[in-house]
Scaffold this motif. Structure first.
Motif, PDB file in Angstrom:
ATOM      1  N   LEU A 183       0.821  -1.314  -0.141  1.00 15.07           N
ATOM      2  CA  LEU A 183      -0.319   0.012   0.283  1.00 15.07           C
ATOM      3  C   LEU A 183       1.000   1.743   0.229  1.00 15.07           C
ATOM      4  CD1 LEU A 183      -2.616   1.406   0.208  1.00 15.07           C
ATOM      5  CD2 LEU A 183      -2.180   1.618   2.912  1.00 15.07           C
ATOM      6  N   SER A 184       1.909   1.219   0.472  1.00 14.62           N
ATOM      7  CA  SER A 184       2.816   2.671   1.242  1.00 14.62           C
ATOM      8  C   SER A 184       3.631   2.748  -0.326  1.00 14.62           C
ATOM      9  CB  SER A 184       4.155   2.014   1.525  1.00 14.62           C
ATOM     10  OG  SER A 184       4.865   1.134   1.243  1.00 14.62           O
TER      11      SER A 184
ATOM     12  N   LEU B 229       3.601   5.860  -4.861  1.00 17.75           N
ATOM     13  CA  LEU B 229       4.417   6.758  -6.160  1.00 17.75           C
ATOM     14  C   LEU B 229       3.137   7.297  -6.553  1.00 17.75           C
ATOM     15  CD1 LEU B 229       4.993   2.886  -7.711  1.00 17.75           C
ATOM     16  CD2 LEU B 229       6.288   4.315  -7.837  1.00 17.75           C
ATOM     17  N   ALA B 230       1.904   7.085  -6.099  1.00 19.46           N
ATOM     18  CA  ALA B 230       0.726   8.531  -6.537  1.00 19.46           C
ATOM     19  C   ALA B 230       1.556   9.576  -6.518  1.00 19.46           C
ATOM     20  CB  ALA B 230      -0.573   7.711  -5.473  1.00 19.46           C
ATOM     21  N   ARG B 231       1.500   9.351  -5.218  1.00 16.63           N
ATOM     22  CA  ARG B 231       1.338  10.869  -4.557  1.00 16.63           C
ATOM     23  C   ARG B 231       2.711  11.362  -5.684  1.00 16.63           C
ATOM     24  NH1 ARG B 231       2.867  13.061   0.867  1.00 16.63           N
ATOM     25  NH2 ARG B 231       2.153  15.221  -0.420  1.00 16.63           N
ATOM     26  N   LEU B 232       3.928  10.683  -6.541  1.00 19.15           N
ATOM     27  CA  LEU B 232       4.981  10.729  -6.742  1.00 19.15           C
ATOM     28  C   LEU B 232       4.482  11.472  -8.656  1.00 19.15           C
ATOM     29  CD1 LEU B 232       7.705   8.956  -6.130  1.00 19.15           C
ATOM     30  CD2 LEU B 232       7.644  11.770  -5.430  1.00 19.15           C
ATOM     31  N   SER B 233       3.257  10.768  -8.311  1.00 19.00           N
ATOM     32  CA  SER B 233       2.853  11.166 -10.174  1.00 19.00           C
ATOM     33  C   SER B 233       2.185  12.069 -10.105  1.00 19.00           C
ATOM     34  CB  SER B 233       1.800   9.913 -10.526  1.00 19.00           C
ATOM     35  OG  SER B 233       0.768  10.248 -10.834  1.00 19.00           O
ATOM     36  N   PRO B 234       2.300  12.411 -12.234  1.00 16.49           N
ATOM     37  CA  PRO B 234       1.863  13.762 -12.446  1.00 16.49           C
ATOM     38  C   PRO B 234       0.373  13.423 -12.709  1.00 16.49           C
ATOM     39  CG  PRO B 234       2.677  13.071 -13.867  1.00 16.49           C
ATOM     40  CD  PRO B 234       3.009  12.141 -12.795  1.00 16.49           C
ATOM     41  N   TRP B 235      -0.388  13.060 -12.667  1.00 15.68           N
ATOM     42  CA  TRP B 235      -1.734  13.237 -12.957  1.00 15.68           C
ATOM     43  C   TRP B 235      -2.927  13.747 -11.196  1.00 15.68           C
ATOM     44  CZ3 TRP B 235      -1.186   7.359 -15.361  1.00 15.68           C
ATOM     45  CH2 TRP B 235      -0.703   7.588 -16.294  1.00 15.68           C
TER      46      TRP B 235
ATOM     47  N   THR C 164      -2.329  12.143  -1.546  1.00 13.76           N
ATOM     48  CA  THR C 164      -2.074  12.994  -0.637  1.00 13.76           C
ATOM     49  C   THR C 164      -2.916  13.201   0.708  1.00 13.76           C
ATOM     50  OG1 THR C 164      -0.958  14.400  -2.942  1.00 13.76           O
ATOM     51  CG2 THR C 164      -1.006  15.956  -0.798  1.00 13.76           C
ATOM     52  N   ALA C 165      -4.380  13.020  -0.023  1.00  9.77           N
ATOM     53  CA  ALA C 165      -4.955  14.118   1.031  1.00  9.77           C
ATOM     54  C   ALA C 165      -5.307  12.519   1.866  1.00  9.77           C
ATOM     55  CB  ALA C 165      -6.643  13.200   0.225  1.00  9.77           C
ATOM     56  N   LEU C 166      -5.422  11.374   1.785  1.00  6.98           N
ATOM     57  CA  LEU C 166      -4.501  10.308   2.577  1.00  6.98           C
ATOM     58  C   LEU C 166      -4.110  10.567   3.408  1.00  6.98           C
ATOM     59  CD1 LEU C 166      -6.945   7.607   1.106  1.00  6.98           C
ATOM     60  CD2 LEU C 166      -4.953   6.310   2.184  1.00  6.98           C
ATOM     61  N   VAL C 167      -2.886  10.663   2.888  1.00  5.27           N
ATOM     62  CA  VAL C 167      -1.410  10.676   3.629  1.00  5.27           C
ATOM     63  C   VAL C 167      -1.470  11.880   5.048  1.00  5.27           C
ATOM     64  CG1 VAL C 167       0.753  11.571   4.103  1.00  5.27           C
ATOM     65  CG2 VAL C 167       0.195  10.083   1.614  1.00  5.27           C
ATOM     66  N   TYR C 168      -2.265  12.971   4.441  1.00  2.00           N
ATOM     67  CA  TYR C 168      -2.275  13.961   5.268  1.00  2.00           C
ATOM     68  C   TYR C 168      -3.527  13.403   6.734  1.00  2.00           C
ATOM     69  CZ  TYR C 168       0.998  18.215   3.433  1.00  2.00           C
ATOM     70  OH  TYR C 168       1.515  18.512   3.219  1.00  2.00           O
ATOM     71  N   ILE C 169      -4.755  12.417   5.789  1.00  2.00           N
ATOM     72  CA  ILE C 169      -5.046  12.934   6.557  1.00  2.00           C
ATOM     73  C   ILE C 169      -4.855  11.687   7.864  1.00  2.00           C
ATOM     74  CG2 ILE C 169      -7.220  11.492   7.321  1.00  2.00           C
ATOM     75  CD1 ILE C 169      -8.584  12.306   5.004  1.00  2.00           C
ATOM     76  N   ALA C 170      -4.083  10.395   7.728  1.00  2.00           N
ATOM     77  CA  ALA C 170      -3.572  10.014   8.471  1.00  2.00           C
ATOM     78  C   ALA C 170      -2.023  10.831   9.807  1.00  2.00           C
ATOM     79  CB  ALA C 170      -3.054   9.620   7.940  1.00  2.00           C
ATOM     80  N   ARG C 171      -2.088  11.885   8.571  1.00  2.11           N
ATOM     81  CA  ARG C 171      -1.139  12.550   9.546  1.00  2.11           C
ATOM     82  C   ARG C 171      -1.654  13.004  10.798  1.00  2.11           C
ATOM     83  NH1 ARG C 171       3.586  15.740   6.452  1.00  2.11           N
ATOM     84  NH2 ARG C 171       3.907  15.979   8.142  1.00  2.11           N
ATOM     85  N   GLY C 172      -3.014  13.858  10.455  1.00  2.20           N
ATOM     86  CA  GLY C 172      -3.665  14.694  11.326  1.00  2.20           C
ATOM     87  C   GLY C 172      -4.704  14.413  12.358  1.00  2.20           C
TER      88      GLY C 172
ATOM     89  N   TYR D 159      -2.447   3.371   8.445  1.00  2.00           N
ATOM     90  CA  TYR D 159      -2.448   4.361   9.016  1.00  2.00           C
ATOM     91  C   TYR D 159      -0.688   4.050   8.760  1.00  2.00           C
ATOM     92  CZ  TYR D 159      -1.401   6.890  12.961  1.00  2.00           C
ATOM     93  OH  TYR D 159      -1.045   8.431  13.079  1.00  2.00           O
ATOM     94  N   GLU D 160      -0.291   2.742   8.665  1.00  2.00           N
ATOM     95  CA  GLU D 160       0.988   2.745   8.439  1.00  2.00           C
ATOM     96  C   GLU D 160       1.710   2.662   6.916  1.00  2.00           C
ATOM     97  OE1 GLU D 160       4.308   2.156  10.178  1.00  2.00           O
ATOM     98  OE2 GLU D 160       3.060   2.836  11.935  1.00  2.00           O
ATOM     99  N   GLY D 161       1.000   2.176   6.003  1.00  2.00           N
ATOM    100  CA  GLY D 161       0.233   2.546   4.799  1.00  2.00           C
ATOM    101  C   GLY D 161       0.659   4.231   4.400  1.00  2.00           C
TER     102      GLY D 161
END
Lengths: 233, 244, 253
Positions: C46-47, C52-58, C66-74, C109-111
């Motif tokens: 998953l990570s 790769l999704a975060r680095l992709s230009p699409w 990005t949203a998922l990562v920020y939610i997990a961080r917040g 979360y860890e993902g």
């Protein structure tokens, strides 16, 4: 399952006040433990900079303990363990005066102080050696060079890590629920129990947490921007 | 002004400074040159005690630099010795003006307004008055080094030490820094410079010390050193320099 | 007090080690470690996908990731546990055990946190690597699979190891939903004894300390070896060095 109805929670004064009160407790715990952690981190850093090997070991041990034992376990040790060692009168007083929140503040503050002091220490170590030399060559004393040259740079270097750990601290306030403090997550569970609307109440709490976490990150980014021009090499 | 008497220093078994006896008189400009590893930087860093010595005596303006003293005495002594580093070491979190103002205010207790006036004068003297509010990151290497010189001058030292001040600069910026140093010399500053800039040595220095393996092998006027080096090591050094 | 500690350990070591097994679900340290290992192993793919999704230009890939990562961080882990506990039975149709709930939470979360580690590892490689792979005719994903990821993941091993340590610490939150892991077992002991809470929780803290500290030491040693290896290989390699931070990305609850 009932239809999605956020207003059922928001319009109900009892639920609203539970959530607001929970938020207040969360913010209080987070703010107080942050202040405690920062103050203690500076103290730890100063102690660690002294030439004595023993104090260095003691602080290293403090940091190691707080970084390797889960925060929840630390809170339990404080609230269940250490409180049982206190004299009876003090225990009674604490029971009446939200001892849960107090132990949460102490536990979280002491724990995050370890992380903050390591961040500051890394920040200090990443300063090129020439800076300290230049300060001493100009005649500044050790304390003077720390105050005017080294610590300002250390804090700027450590800023991203400090912001990250501040967000952690804020999120860890939710752990206080496990020792009975009436903070936001605890309030949300109560609201859910009474309203049977898990989705809506969870959503509200999640958004509140997100707002504040993102706020902390934004403040950190702003501070970073302000100081980046000055220190870009 | 600066007097070395039988100064010795060891790094473990390595004899870094070997029986140094020399003197920089007041108003004199001395250039210290030699191959790398000869001990030039170590020598100049012993003057303000950034390096310790094992034996011998080093006096700055009559004061024994390496005598046991309290840290505040050492700080006071250091504030009287101007030192310019190869890597400038400007404080990156302060503007150029603040860099120059900081130490007079905090070490000497000079009032802010007075320190500011003095700092602006010094920045003018090194040709950087317009760059006063700029931060080091916004300045070129040559500009940073000139600010560093102003910073050292702010403490009104009776002598200035330069540790390879132009070695870290791109070639086109060397000239502006040397020009500042030249003017300082003309104004009568006592200077001790470790440098590879032989043109500067030839034009500005009163004496050249040639060092190798921790010893001062030659100590003569620049003209005679460059035209007629005595020591074979010095001859080899100069011919190596000329060959490119 | 020291004798109390030894007594408690002697009487309850089995409970702390494996919980009520075989008379109940596997618990104690065994449960903690299995939960942590499964959590991080399942979070790993998953990570990589999220990174790769975060680095992709699409934008279609980039924004949700990005949203998922920020939610997990917040959002606090505890809150996420409540969500998963509530949503998973709805999605699958029947109730699940606390263990499974905790596992799903940890994977998510860890993902997210590991995704940032992987992303940092990828971005720290010199651009020349991707350029060379594309110049040879590899597709973007092919280059990722064969050239970039193997290097990035190897370099980030110490960081991943310290994320594993974080995961172990996060399993303690399973206590709140009655997952029979180590903290839960300790609380059971405390509820039986009632008179020696300090000794019980002291033991709990020491056990976690020993486990996590040894793993952190291993991570530091690993980091040193990898750095030495990279310094040896890096003779002609320009470009920024990968962040060698062993500190986890503040996932510690």
């Amino acid at each position: 399952m009932k239809g999605f109805d956020l207003m059922a929670i928001l319009l109900n004064p009892e639920f609203r006040s539970m959530l607001v009160h929970g938020l207040q407790v969360t913010l209080t715990i987070a703010a107080c433990s942050w202040l405690l952690a920062m103050a203690l981190a500076v103290v730890l850093l100063v102690i660690r900079l002294s030439p004595s090997r023993i104090t260095e070991r003691v602080v290293a041990g403090y940091v190691s303990y707080h970084q390797n034992v889960p925060t929840l376990v630390q809170l339990m040790l404080w609230y269940f363990g250490i409180s049982s060692l206190l004299p009876g009168a003090l225990q009674g007083w604490l029971g009446e005066h939200s001892g849960e929140a107090l132990f949460a503040i102490i536990g979280l503050g002491l724990c995050q102080a370890a992380y903050f002091s390591e961040d500051l220490r890394s920040g200090l170590r990443s300063i090129p050696a020439g800076q300290a030399e230049a300060a001493r060559a100009l005649g500044h004393s050790y304390i003077g060079s720390m105050r005017h040259v080294l610590m300002p740079q250390a804090v700027r270097n450590a800023l991203p890590a400090l912001v990250n750990h501040s967000v952690s601290l804020f999120k860890n306030s939710s752990l206080a629920m496990a020792i009975g403090a009436a903070e936001l997550t605890h309030a949300v569970k109560e609201v859910e129990n009474q309203s049977f609307r898990a989705f809506e109440s969870y959503l509200l709490a999640t958004m509140l947490y997100l707002v504040f976490s993102l706020l902390i990150m934004a403040v950190g980014a702003w501070l970073g921007q302000r100081t980046r021009v000055a220190t870009a090499r | 002004m600066i007097a070395f008497s039988n100064v010795n220093k060891w790094y473990g078994n390595y004899h870094a400074l070997n029986d140094i006896n020399a003197e920089v008189k007041k108003g004199e400009v001395v250039v210290v040159c030699g191959p790398s590893g000869s001990g030039k930087s170590t020598l100049i860093r012993t003057v303000n005690r950034l390096e310790e010595i094992k034996s011998g005596e080093l006096r700055f303006d009559g004061q024994n630099v390496h005598a046991p003293m309290s840290s505040s005495e050492l700080n006071r002594l250091r504030s009287r010795i101007g030192f310019v580093f190869q890597s400038f070491n400007l404080f990156p979190h302060l503007s150029a003006l603040d860099n120059v103002m900081l130490s007079p205010m905090r070490v000497r207790g000079v009032k802010r307004a007075e320190a500011r006036d003095k700092a602006m004068q010094l920045l003018e003297r090194v040709g950087l008055a317009t760059k006063a509010p700029s931060y080091p990151a916004q300045l070129s290497g040559g500009q940073q080094q000139r600010v560093a010189i102003a910073r050292a001058l702010a403490m009104e030292p009776p002598a200035m030490l330069f540790d390879e001040p132009t070695s870290a600069l791109d070639p086109e910026m060397v000239g502006e820094v040397l020009a500042v140093m030249r003017r300082l010399a003309e104004d009568g500053m006592t200077m001790m410079c470790v440098t590879h800039e032989m043109g500067f040595a030839r034009d500005v220095a009163d004496r050249v010390w040639f060092m190798d393996a921790g010893r001062i092998l030659e100590s003569t006027e620049p003209e005679s050193f460059f035209r007629n080096p005595q020591h074979p090591r010095a001859k080899r050094f100069l011919s190596d320099l000329r060959s490119h | 007090m020291l004798t109390d500690v030894f007594d408690i350990l002697r009487d309850n070591w089995l409970l702390l080690l494996v919980g009520q097994f075989p008379n109940g679900p596997l618990g104690g340290i065994a449960c903690t470690l299995i939960l942590s290992v499964l959590g991080i192993v399942l979070a790993f793919p998953l990570s990589v996908a999220l990174a790769l999704a975060r680095l992709s230009p699409w934008r279609l890939l980039n924004w949700p990731a990005t949203a998922l990562v920020y939610i997990a961080r917040g959002v606090p882990l505890l809150m996420i546990i409540l969500w998963v506990y509530f949503l998973v039975p709805l999605l699958i149709g029947h109730n699940v055990s606390g263990f499974v709930t905790m596992l799903c939470t940890l994977v998510l979360y860890e993902g997210a946190y590991l995704a940032e580690v992987v992303r940092a590892g990828i971005e720290a490689l010199p651009n020349g690597q991707m350029e060379a792979a594309r110049a040879l005719g590899h597709s973007h994903l092919g280059a990722m699979r064969l050239v970039i990821l193997p290097q990035a993941l190897f370099n980030m091993l110490p960081s991943m190891l310290s994320q594993f340590v974080s995961t172990i610490k996060e399993t303690t939150l399973g206590y709140v939903i009655n997952v029979p892991e180590l903290t839960f077992a300790a609380n059971q002991i405390n509820n039986q004894l009632l008179t020696k809470p300090f000794q019980v929780f002291f033991i709990l803290a020491i056990i976690y300390f020993v486990v996590c500290w040894s793993l952190t030491r291993a991570a530091t040693a690993l980091e040193r070896r990898i750095a030495a290896r990279r310094a040896g290989l890096a003779g002609a390699k320009p470009g920024k060095p990968a962040p060698l931070a062993v500190q986890p990305l503040s996932a510690e609850p």
